[in-house]
Scaffold this motif. Structure first.
Motif, short mmCIF file in Angstrom:
data_model
loop_
_atom_site.label_atom_id
_atom_site.label_comp_id
_atom_site.label_asym_id
_atom_site.label_seq_id
_atom_site.Cartn_x
_atom_site.Cartn_y
_atom_site.Cartn_z
N ILE A 115 0.82 -1.22 0.00
CA ILE A 115 0.00 0.00 0.00
C ILE A 115 0.85 1.26 0.00
N HIS A 116 2.04 1.18 0.59
CA HIS A 116 2.87 2.39 0.59
C HIS A 116 3.76 2.47 -0.65
N ALA A 117 4.20 1.31 -1.16
CA ALA A 117 4.98 1.34 -2.41
C ALA A 117 4.15 1.89 -3.55
N LEU A 118 2.88 1.52 -3.60
CA LEU A 118 1.99 1.98 -4.67
C LEU A 118 1.09 3.12 -4.24
N GLY A 119 1.18 3.51 -2.96
CA GLY A 119 0.27 4.51 -2.42
C GLY A 119 0.97 5.79 -1.99
N ASP A 120 1.05 6.01 -0.67
CA ASP A 120 1.49 7.32 -0.21
C ASP A 120 2.99 7.51 -0.19
N ALA A 121 3.78 6.52 -0.60
CA ALA A 121 5.20 6.80 -0.87
C ALA A 121 5.33 7.58 -2.17
N LEU A 122 4.32 7.45 -3.04
CA LEU A 122 4.34 8.12 -4.34
C LEU A 122 3.52 9.39 -4.38
N SER A 123 2.31 9.35 -3.80
CA SER A 123 1.36 10.43 -4.04
C SER A 123 1.81 11.82 -3.56
N PRO A 124 2.42 11.99 -2.37
CA PRO A 124 2.80 13.36 -1.99
C PRO A 124 3.79 14.01 -2.94
N VAL A 125 4.82 13.26 -3.33
CA VAL A 125 5.82 13.85 -4.23
C VAL A 125 5.27 14.00 -5.65
N LEU A 126 4.41 13.08 -6.11
CA LEU A 126 3.81 13.21 -7.43
C LEU A 126 2.88 14.42 -7.49
N ILE A 127 2.11 14.62 -6.41
CA ILE A 127 1.25 15.81 -6.36
C ILE A 127 2.10 17.07 -6.39
N GLY A 128 3.22 17.05 -5.66
CA GLY A 128 4.12 18.20 -5.69
C GLY A 128 4.65 18.49 -7.09
N GLN A 129 5.03 17.43 -7.82
CA GLN A 129 5.55 17.60 -9.18
C GLN A 129 4.47 18.12 -10.12
N VAL A 130 3.26 17.52 -10.04
CA VAL A 130 2.16 17.97 -10.91
C VAL A 130 1.78 19.40 -10.56
N SER A 131 1.78 19.71 -9.26
CA SER A 131 1.44 21.06 -8.82
C SER A 131 2.41 22.10 -9.37
N ASP A 132 3.69 21.76 -9.39
CA ASP A 132 4.68 22.70 -9.92
C ASP A 132 4.45 23.01 -11.40
N VAL A 133 3.81 22.07 -12.13
CA VAL A 133 3.60 22.24 -13.57
C VAL A 133 2.21 22.77 -13.89
N TRP A 134 1.16 22.13 -13.31
CA TRP A 134 -0.22 22.44 -13.67
C TRP A 134 -1.05 23.08 -12.55
N GLY A 135 -0.49 23.16 -11.36
CA GLY A 135 -1.23 23.73 -10.25
C GLY A 135 -1.76 22.67 -9.31
N LEU A 136 -1.99 23.07 -8.07
CA LEU A 136 -2.39 22.12 -7.04
C LEU A 136 -3.79 21.57 -7.24
N LYS A 137 -4.70 22.35 -7.84
CA LYS A 137 -6.05 21.85 -8.08
C LYS A 137 -6.04 20.64 -9.00
N ALA A 138 -5.32 20.74 -10.10
CA ALA A 138 -5.23 19.62 -11.04
C ALA A 138 -4.57 18.42 -10.37
N ALA A 139 -3.57 18.66 -9.53
CA ALA A 139 -2.86 17.57 -8.86
C ALA A 139 -3.77 16.83 -7.89
N VAL A 140 -4.59 17.55 -7.14
CA VAL A 140 -5.51 16.92 -6.18
C VAL A 140 -6.57 16.11 -6.90
N LEU A 141 -7.08 16.63 -8.01
CA LEU A 141 -8.09 15.89 -8.78
C LEU A 141 -7.52 14.60 -9.34
N LEU A 142 -6.32 14.63 -9.88
CA LEU A 142 -5.69 13.41 -10.39
C LEU A 142 -5.46 12.39 -9.28
N CYS A 143 -5.13 12.87 -8.11
CA CYS A 143 -4.95 11.98 -6.96
C CYS A 143 -6.24 11.21 -6.66
N CYS A 144 -7.37 11.90 -6.68
CA CYS A 144 -8.65 11.26 -6.36
C CYS A 144 -9.05 10.21 -7.39
#
Length: 400
Positions: free
Chosen positions: A347-376
């Protein structure tokens, strides 16, 4: 020890487990300003914890299934509490990254053992409810972490937030050493002691494996939102750091607790009608998450956004008890610590080990709103994995 006393000791430990884990996220803006970090750096602090957490879990799971588990539980609490205190003394980003990772050692040791340890003291018909009540520490501890972290950080700085969060776990760790007793290990016969090859057997247990994959998608969403929603409220709903932490904390504790308790009750009540009741709760909860999440992100109303986020959190926490109960039901007692260790790794290898940093990367490019939606949207494969796990479910006790 009676089941109630054992429950409360483990519940309090779990509460501070999540307080110490989540206090970081409410002080993200303070760390960003003080240490001059970008969003990806902040996300990496969360991911470092999860990487250590998931890799250490199989180690502790193997040895804990061969020895008295209360010693591991007590030592784990002492380690994560001391590491939280050490975060307050970090001199820069590198030392903070290291101490944050060390928290993962202690918390992995506790989480791997606590749920199967508790489940063995309750009958199957009450197991999902007991595990859901234990899981109430997740929203309650997370909320307190956000609330205390935001308030303390706002007034006394981020170092004070870590310092005050770490102290109670030291006392609870000593309590676990002296009060808990592992009757399962005391009565275990030599022939029942598991071997390392049991890890490979667990990976062939298809109901167990697909429950883990569905749980990974839930964890991906929870980890991503836990890390970034206080910052989301700060950026888009014009809340200061203290208020953002308090508001999101209240949403998590009220809606998360409601979802957790309701999910456990539904799972146990529906068990008399269908052996697949746990899977029904998990699948319907994931499906119900998506509409309010989408509306909350796109609405221009603060009130509407908070209501929608609250509904999404209820759905996100509904599977807490059913997932844990399904994992217990799919595995044998002698290898349950190992089973939960495998679950934690997945669950952590495929889950929250990835999602915080991926959201950060997407947020830097497209904004935090788009990053949160993709997470859901991780709910979609979660529904698929739940359906597959359900198709493999058996009425008889699983041989693995």
């Amino acid at each position: 020890m009676n089941a109630k006393k054992l429950f409360w000791i483990l519940f309090l430990l779990n509460l501070f487990n999540y307080i110490d884990r989540q206090v970081l996220y409410s002080v993200f803006p303070l760390l960003q300003a003080k240490l001059r970090l970008n969003d990806m750096h902040l996300g990496a602090l969360a991911s470092a914890f999860m990487l250590v957490y998931m890799f250490y879990a199989p180690f502790v799971g193997y040895f804990a299934d061969r020895t008295p588990r209360q010693k591991w539980i007590g030592a784990s609490a002492l380690i994560w509490s001391a590491a939280t205190l050490a975060c307050s003394a970090a001199k820069g980003y590198t030392s903070l990254l290291f101490t944050r990772g060390l928290i993962g050692v202690g918390e992995a040791g506790f989480t791997t053992l606590a749920q199967p340890f508790l489940a063995e003291h309750f009958p199957k018909t009450k197991r999902a409810t007991a595990l859901a009540c234990f899981g109430l520490a997740l929203p309650a501890g997370s909320a307190l972490g956000y609330l205390l972290g935001g308030l303390i950080g706002q007034h006394w700085g981020w170092r004070a937030a870590f310092m005050l969060a770490g102290i109670p776990g030291l006392f609870l760790g000593f309590l676990a050493f002296t009060q808990l007793q592992d009757k399962q290990r005391l009565s275990q016969k030599p022939a029942e002691i598991p071997h390392f090859k049991e890890y490979f057997a667990l990976l062939k247990n298809r109901p167990f494996l697909f429950i883990c994959l569905a749980h990974a998608m839930i964890t991906f969403i929870i980890g991503g939102l836990s890390a970034w929603m206080p910052t989301y409220l700060h950026r888009y709903l014009q809340m200061d750091v203290a208020r953002a932490g308090a508001v999101f904390g209240m949403l998590v504790v009220l809606c998360g607790a409601a979802g957790t308790y309701l999910g456990g009750k539904l799972g146990d009540k529906m068990l008399s009608f269908s052996p697949k009741s746990y899977f029904w709760v998990i699948g319907l909860a994931l499906a119900g998450l998506l509409p309010p999440a989408w509306i909350g992100i796109h609405t221009g109303s603060v009130i509407c956004a908070l209501i929608c986020f609250g509904l999404a959190i209820i759905c996100l926490f509904l599977p807490t008890g059913p997932v844990a109960a399904a994992l217990v039901s799919a595995t044998r007692a002698p290898v349950r610590s190992m089973a939960f260790a495998v679950n934690i790794f997945i669950i952590h290898a495929l889950g929250d080990a990835l999602s915080p940093v991926l959201i950060g990367q997407v947020s830097d490019v497209w904004g935090l709103k788009a990053a949160v939606l993709l997470c859901c949207l991780a709910a979609v494969p979660g529904i698929v994995f739940t359906w597959i796990a359900s198709s493999y479910e058996r009425r008889e006790t699983n041989p693995f």
